[in-house]
Design a protein around this motif. Structure first.
Motif, PDB file in Angstrom:
ATOM      1  N   THR A  36     110.955  66.159 111.348  1.00 35.84           N
ATOM      2  CA  THR A  36     111.806  65.553 112.299  1.00 35.84           C
ATOM      3  C   THR A  36     112.101  64.078 111.734  1.00 35.84           C
ATOM      4  O   THR A  36     113.189  63.625 111.910  1.00 35.84           O
ATOM      5  N   LEU A  37     110.886  63.323 111.571  1.00 38.67           N
ATOM      6  CA  LEU A  37     110.994  61.876 110.988  1.00 38.67           C
ATOM      7  C   LEU A  37     111.993  62.005 109.589  1.00 38.67           C
ATOM      8  O   LEU A  37     112.855  61.123 109.528  1.00 38.67           O
ATOM      9  N   SER A  38     111.932  63.122 108.878  1.00 36.75           N
ATOM     10  CA  SER A  38     112.661  63.037 107.632  1.00 36.75           C
ATOM     11  C   SER A  38     114.108  63.214 108.016  1.00 36.75           C
ATOM     12  O   SER A  38     115.108  62.498 107.462  1.00 36.75           O
ATOM     13  N   VAL A  39     114.536  64.038 108.926  1.00 34.15           N
ATOM     14  CA  VAL A  39     115.883  64.275 108.989  1.00 34.15           C
ATOM     15  C   VAL A  39     116.493  63.467 109.903  1.00 34.15           C
ATOM     16  O   VAL A  39     117.693  62.824 109.924  1.00 34.15           O
ATOM     17  N   LYS A  40     115.790  62.641 111.141  1.00 33.48           N
ATOM     18  CA  LYS A  40     116.281  61.967 111.929  1.00 33.48           C
ATOM     19  C   LYS A  40     115.995  60.658 112.114  1.00 33.48           C
ATOM     20  O   LYS A  40     115.755  59.645 113.150  1.00 33.48           O
ATOM     21  N   SER A  41     115.393  60.142 110.850  1.00 36.37           N
ATOM     22  CA  SER A  41     114.634  58.821 110.781  1.00 36.37           C
ATOM     23  C   SER A  41     115.605  57.708 110.910  1.00 36.37           C
ATOM     24  O   SER A  41     115.369  56.793 111.910  1.00 36.37           O
ATOM     25  N   SER A  42     116.782  57.937 110.593  1.00 34.66           N
ATOM     26  CA  SER A  42     118.024  56.882 110.867  1.00 34.66           C
ATOM     27  C   SER A  42     118.593  56.596 112.331  1.00 34.66           C
ATOM     28  O   SER A  42     118.933  55.481 112.550  1.00 34.66           O
ATOM     29  N   SER A  43     118.353  57.837 113.075  1.00 36.84           N
ATOM     30  CA  SER A  43     118.942  57.698 114.263  1.00 36.84           C
ATOM     31  C   SER A  43     117.936  57.489 115.265  1.00 36.84           C
ATOM     32  O   SER A  43     118.319  57.468 116.545  1.00 36.84           O
ATOM     33  N   MET A  44     116.734  57.356 114.990  1.00 33.78           N
ATOM     34  CA  MET A  44     115.530  57.372 115.897  1.00 33.78           C
ATOM     35  C   MET A  44     115.222  55.747 116.289  1.00 33.78           C
ATOM     36  O   MET A  44     115.368  55.183 115.383  1.00 33.78           O
ATOM     37  N   THR A  45     114.712  55.558 117.088  1.00 34.92           N
ATOM     38  CA  THR A  45     114.324  54.079 117.667  1.00 34.92           C
ATOM     39  C   THR A  45     112.944  54.024 117.036  1.00 34.92           C
ATOM     40  O   THR A  45     112.171  54.952 116.359  1.00 34.92           O
ATOM     41  N   GLU A  46     112.565  52.755 116.968  1.00 35.65           N
ATOM     42  CA  GLU A  46     111.217  52.356 116.376  1.00 35.65           C
ATOM     43  C   GLU A  46     110.178  52.940 117.295  1.00 35.65           C
ATOM     44  O   GLU A  46     108.892  53.302 116.692  1.00 35.65           O
ATOM     45  N   THR A  47     110.322  52.763 118.284  1.00 35.49           N
ATOM     46  CA  THR A  47     109.195  53.537 119.451  1.00 35.49           C
ATOM     47  C   THR A  47     109.123  54.981 119.169  1.00 35.49           C
ATOM     48  O   THR A  47     107.761  55.412 119.096  1.00 35.49           O
ATOM     49  N   ASP A  48     110.040  55.789 119.039  1.00 32.54           N
ATOM     50  CA  ASP A  48     109.757  57.066 118.801  1.00 32.54           C
ATOM     51  C   ASP A  48     109.448  57.455 117.354  1.00 32.54           C
ATOM     52  O   ASP A  48     108.548  58.444 117.180  1.00 32.54           O
ATOM     53  N   ARG A  49     109.873  56.807 116.482  1.00 37.00           N
ATOM     54  CA  ARG A  49     109.322  56.963 115.315  1.00 37.00           C
ATOM     55  C   ARG A  49     107.939  56.485 114.940  1.00 37.00           C
ATOM     56  O   ARG A  49     106.913  57.277 114.498  1.00 37.00           O
ATOM     57  N   GLN A  50     107.454  55.487 115.579  1.00 42.67           N
ATOM     58  CA  GLN A  50     105.987  55.239 115.780  1.00 42.67           C
ATOM     59  C   GLN A  50     105.235  56.553 116.461  1.00 42.67           C
ATOM     60  O   GLN A  50     103.904  56.818 116.011  1.00 42.67           O
ATOM     61  N   ARG A  51     106.007  56.905 117.730  1.00 40.98           N
ATOM     62  CA  ARG A  51     105.257  57.891 118.316  1.00 40.98           C
ATOM     63  C   ARG A  51     104.823  59.270 117.759  1.00 40.98           C
ATOM     64  O   ARG A  51     103.881  59.689 117.554  1.00 40.98           O
ATOM     65  N   TYR A  52     106.191  59.504 116.733  1.00 40.98           N
ATOM     66  CA  TYR A  52     105.921  60.617 115.907  1.00 40.98           C
ATOM     67  C   TYR A  52     104.904  60.588 114.865  1.00 40.98           C
ATOM     68  O   TYR A  52     104.293  61.544 114.291  1.00 40.98           O
ATOM     69  N   LEU A  53     104.929  59.428 114.297  1.00 44.18           N
ATOM     70  CA  LEU A  53     103.838  59.332 113.290  1.00 44.18           C
ATOM     71  C   LEU A  53     102.380  59.292 113.643  1.00 44.18           C
ATOM     72  O   LEU A  53     101.556  59.757 113.241  1.00 44.18           O
ATOM     73  N   GLU A  54     102.220  58.538 115.081  1.00 44.32           N
ATOM     74  CA  GLU A  54     100.999  58.760 115.545  1.00 44.32           C
ATOM     75  C   GLU A  54     100.407  60.340 115.791  1.00 44.32           C
ATOM     76  O   GLU A  54      99.511  60.770 115.645  1.00 44.32           O
ATOM     77  N   ILE A  55     101.436  61.083 116.432  1.00 44.80           N
ATOM     78  CA  ILE A  55     101.268  62.443 116.591  1.00 44.80           C
ATOM     79  C   ILE A  55     100.919  63.040 115.168  1.00 44.80           C
ATOM     80  O   ILE A  55      99.923  64.060 115.099  1.00 44.80           O
ATOM     81  N   ALA A  56     102.025  63.129 114.200  1.00 42.41           N
ATOM     82  CA  ALA A  56     101.612  63.544 112.986  1.00 42.41           C
ATOM     83  C   ALA A  56     100.104  63.203 112.794  1.00 42.41           C
ATOM     84  O   ALA A  56      99.598  63.993 111.703  1.00 42.41           O
TER      85      ALA A  56
END
Length: 488
Positions: A291-311
């Motif tokens: 998800t981070l790889s495909v939607k990284s450009s359209s995600m907010t910084e908060t969502d991106r950080q949350r996804y990284l923490e979950i991963a």
């Protein structure tokens, strides 16, 4: 001999022993019979020489009476050809005989047997045979005296040369005939007796052989059936003991086969566990990273950080599971052996407390140690016991709510130190308690519960130390685990 059966070998040995015994017995009987007959002849003819000496004036003041001597020899040869008469001087030299020319082999007779016979020793007594240097003969003897002084002897060989020739010929024919008959009868009856006796004796061995062949043909099912079959315990002969030993071996083989089957099942289950336990976090980790790889450009910084923490959390979970599986495998398959040493368990508890100090402060939890004074040193592997305490305290901290309390209680009991870990968490659900220390598996219902593989590691470590862990029932909420460590 290699192709003979056990019954045939026993029968052959039995027949050979019978032949040897019969031969020895026959020789002894012939010898005893000969000695007996010669003793009888010697007793019956004991006075023959004396009668000859009295009836014939063989010796006078002037020496040997040649006319009487010649008359005596002629009469005895005509009346009884089996006897041989000799005249001896007082040194035992032969001074008169009726032997044909060239037949005399001795010129002197040993006087020791003569004196033995004259003094009345037990018969038969064998003296020298003037016509044979190798054998002794029974004899009769009488002294010839002049003025009460012994000047010579009348020496009569009772079983002379003519008797020996005739007796040996007849005895040889009779012995050969008797030997052939006796050997034939012995072989016949020996074979018959051996066949019946040894077939009866070896019947349990043949039955055991048939059972072994049947086991070899039918495999493990027949082996297990044979191991569980009833056995006649009243018999105590060697074959029965052999059968009991073989049955015990069959039982051990069946148990080992069952153990191998269980180990194979556990191996399969272990592989299934690994794939199942790792698949879920790996799938989640892969999904978030994708998800981070495909939607990284359209995600907010908060969502991106949350996804990284979950991963990151999923990767840590995968790492922890892999480490636990690896450690459990090493413990179960004997790769790790406890290196026991003497150490203070109370000091080890304090060291483990220091590792969890920050975690408990962050969760506003309290760690408490209730240690009785004067605890003896324990004898165990320091790193393994530390692993046990670490695992139990980690589980307790993770399952105890904020503001809760975790307590470790130590006290001596007999030749061990008891350890109890309590917490004020929700405790172990009743439906999970029966499978608490069973490895989580897709084949059982204990899919995920408190402790998981960690409790399996704890249980295996304590088993290596001759101990075990139990879940203690308590009135208040929370889990309570108890185990022991042997004293040094």
């Amino acid at each position: 001999m290699k192709n003979l059966t056990l019954t045939q070998r026993l029968t052959l040995v039995f027949v050979l022993l019978l032949l040897m015994c019969c031969t020895i017995s026959g020789v002894l009987q012939v010898r005893s019979s000969t000695q007996y007959s010669q003793a009888v002849i010697q007793r019956l003819s004991a006075n023959l020489a004396k009668h000859i000496a009295i009836s014939n004036p063989l010796l006078s003041q002037k020496g040997w009476n040649n006319e009487s001597v010649n008359t005596l020899f002629s009469q005895l040869m005509a009346v009884n050809p089996s006897v041989e008469v000799y005249l001896l001087d007082k040194q035992g030299n032969i001074v008169g005989n009726a032997a044909p020319p060239g037949r005399l082999k001795r010129q002197k007779v040993d006087l020791s047997p003569i004196h033995a016979l004259l003094t009345g020793e037990k018969m038969p007594i064998y003296g020298d045979d003037p016509r044979d240097k190798n054998t002794g003969k029974v004899f009769s003897v009488a002294p010839l005296k002049v003025n009460d002084e012994i000047e010579g002897y009348v020496y009569v060989v009772l079983l002379g040369e003519n008797y020996a020739v005739l007796a040996n010929s007849a005895q040889a024919n009779s012995a050969i005939y008797s030997a052939l008959w006796s050997m034939g009868l012995v072989v016949l009856f020996g074979l018959v007796a051996g066949i019946f006796a040894f077939r009866w004796v070896t019947r349990p061995i043949r039955r055991l052989t048939q059972q072994v062949v049947a086991l070899d043909s039918n495999g493990i099912v027949a082996l297990q059936a044979y191991a569980n079959a009833p056995l006649d315990s009243n018999r105590r002969d060697e074959v029965s003991l052999l059968q009991q030993a073989f049955r015990s071996m069959a039982q051990r083989i069946a148990e080992q086969w069952q153990t191998l089957s269980q180990q194979d099942q556990q191996r399969r289950e272990f592989i299934a566990n690994i794939s199942h336990d790792l698949r879920t976090p790996l799938t989640s980790l892969h999904g978030y990273l994708e998800t981070l790889s495909v939607k990284s450009s359209s995600m907010t910084e908060t969502d991106r950080q949350r996804y990284l923490e979950i991963a990151l959390a999923q990767s840590l979970k995968v790492g922890r599971l892999a480490q636990e599986l690896f450690e459990l495998a090493r413990l179960e398959y004997g790769v790790v052996k406890p290196q026991k040493e003497a150490f203070s368990l109370s000091e080890l508890v304090q060291d483990v407390f220091q590792k969890f100090e920050l975690a408990t402060v962050a969760r506003q939890q309290r760690l408490h140690a209730d240690i009785q004074s004067g605890l003896p040193l324990v004898n165990a592997d320091l790193s393994m016991i530390e692993r046990v305490l670490t695992n139990l305290l980690d589980n307790a901290i993770r399952h105890t709510p904020q503001g809760g309390e975790i307590e470790v209680h130590l006290w001596p009991q007999e030749n061990k130190v008891m350890v109890q870990v309590n917490d004020t968490g929700p405790g172990i659900p009743q439906e999970l308690r029966s499978g608490l220390f069973i490895r989580p598996s897709i084949l059982n219902n204990a899919r995920r519960h408190a402790g998981g593989l960690g409790l399996m590691i704890v249980k295996r470590i304590l088993q290596l130390h001759g101990s075990d862990i139990t879940l203690v029932e308590q009135a208040q909420a929370g889990a309570c685990f108890r185990f022991s460590v042997p004293v040094y």
